[in-house]
Motif scaffolding. Sequence first.
Motif, PDB file in Angstrom:
ATOM      1  N   ASP A 260      -2.163  -3.109  -4.088  1.00  0.00           N
ATOM      2  CA  ASP A 260      -2.556  -3.862  -2.900  1.00  0.00           C
ATOM      3  C   ASP A 260      -3.499  -4.968  -3.360  1.00  0.00           C
ATOM      4  O   ASP A 260      -4.601  -4.697  -3.843  1.00  0.00           O
ATOM      5  CB  ASP A 260      -3.262  -2.917  -1.925  1.00  0.00           C
TER       6      ASP A 260
ATOM      7  N   GLU B 287      -0.694   1.888   5.786  1.00  0.00           N
ATOM      8  CA  GLU B 287      -1.120   2.212   4.428  1.00  0.00           C
ATOM      9  C   GLU B 287      -0.098   3.013   3.625  1.00  0.00           C
ATOM     10  O   GLU B 287      -0.242   3.125   2.411  1.00  0.00           O
ATOM     11  CB  GLU B 287      -2.439   3.002   4.458  1.00  0.00           C
TER      12      GLU B 287
ATOM     13  N   ASP C  40      -3.429  -0.323  10.877  1.00  0.00           N
ATOM     14  CA  ASP C  40      -3.714  -0.569   9.463  1.00  0.00           C
ATOM     15  C   ASP C  40      -2.704   0.218   8.630  1.00  0.00           C
ATOM     16  O   ASP C  40      -2.992   1.314   8.155  1.00  0.00           O
ATOM     17  CB  ASP C  40      -5.145  -0.139   9.121  1.00  0.00           C
TER      18      ASP C  40
ATOM     19  N   SER D  26       0.802  -1.223   0.000  1.00  0.00           N
ATOM     20  CA  SER D  26       0.000   0.000   0.000  1.00  0.00           C
ATOM     21  C   SER D  26       0.832   1.271   0.000  1.00  0.00           C
ATOM     22  O   SER D  26       0.280   2.367  -0.051  1.00  0.00           O
ATOM     23  CB  SER D  26      -0.929  -0.001   1.217  1.00  0.00           C
TER      24      SER D  26
ATOM     25  N   SER E 151      -0.905   4.908   9.520  1.00  0.00           N
ATOM     26  CA  SER E 151      -1.953   3.920   9.753  1.00  0.00           C
ATOM     27  C   SER E 151      -3.296   4.585   9.507  1.00  0.00           C
ATOM     28  O   SER E 151      -3.543   5.711   9.952  1.00  0.00           O
ATOM     29  CB  SER E 151      -1.897   3.393  11.190  1.00  0.00           C
TER      30      SER E 151
ATOM     31  N   ASP F  55      -0.372  -3.668   4.177  1.00  0.00           N
ATOM     32  CA  ASP F  55      -1.494  -3.247   5.014  1.00  0.00           C
ATOM     33  C   ASP F  55      -2.113  -4.408   5.803  1.00  0.00           C
ATOM     34  O   ASP F  55      -3.243  -4.293   6.292  1.00  0.00           O
ATOM     35  CB  ASP F  55      -2.555  -2.507   4.197  1.00  0.00           C
TER      36      ASP F  55
END
Length: 377
Positions: free
Chosen positions: A355, A130, A128, A65, A143, A81
């Motif tokens: 992704d 990214e 998460d 990502s 994140s 991710d």
Amino acid sequence: MTKRFLAAAAFVLLSSTVSATDIGATFETACPFGDCAAGMSLSYLGEFVIPTGHMENGVEFGGISGLDFDAATGHYLAISDDRSERGPARFYELDVDVDASGLKGVSVVKQVTLKDKNGEPFTARTVDPESIRLGKDGIYWGSEGDGKALLPPFVRVASPDGSFVREFKLPEGFAPTADKSTGIRDNLAFEDLAVAPSGDVFVGVEAALYQDGPNPSLTSGSLSRIVRYDGPTGEPKAEYVYLVSPIPQAATKADGGNDNGMSEILALDDHRLLAVERSYAQGFGNNIKIMMMDLTDATDVSAIASLAKNDQRVVPVRKSQVLDLRAIGLVPDNIEAMSLGKAKDGADVLILGSDNNFSAGQKTQFYAFKVLRRPQQ
């Protein structure tokens, strides 16, 4: 055989470089915004695919990502991710084999575990990742948070071994709220991260905060905020409005969904950036458009609590399309990563990465373009 060579060999055996676009095909945007000094020209160097399911160090590779070039090593940093569900939250060091003859391979050099503030790997669904960029004092990464679990998004600085160094300040109005009156939408938060030559850091949300208006639709766009930070201190300096375009493609599957959002940004200089607008329509697939934006004369909206309820004049960032991957004959997957870097022959290149969502129906896809011309100061 070394582990690195084995990984590269596996990637070659499992990958393809087939594309509808010929190597060397050139695409030019001569005068974006009517500014010929901002002209950009790209030459296509090919595609490389890593199928879903490829394993690295016993952990599934995927979810790429964010991507950034490290001039010191000649390699790229790529963030996954994975929310610490298939393995610990992590980033990779990648070797991208590309030169004038084309993009020939991508191999993993190293895998690094990201650590929380206590020096431990993140537990499942507490992060998460990214986006990732190299900054002046470490590795900057973002994140997206979790709107449903009310976990706020963040930007942090990590050391090369993944350890926590510091965290940027989250501006007012971005933290998720239970009643969805303000803050990030779930899965539409901090997707985008860029570092300017000055050291300023730009962080963008994929689509509008709740208080700023709706998501994109087939007939209207969405008001996404870009936060400008002072890199060394992590303090917000300004916020700008980026108008995400309407969804370009209706779903072809009955009752299928569709969306559009800003999935990455990349600084060309201190006021011009590239943005990826990534859309998906069920039954059709992805549309990927690369936009150039110019922050010059854009309104600082950091003091405006709600763009939807605002009566002040707001000038958004200017934007102009640089490249439409579908229009040039490519079939892009879920592009969320973008980096400028160097080819093996020293040429400037633009690398895009996708992704795969760890889905068997998707793939980790890399595209490479030689940069023939870029904006002049």
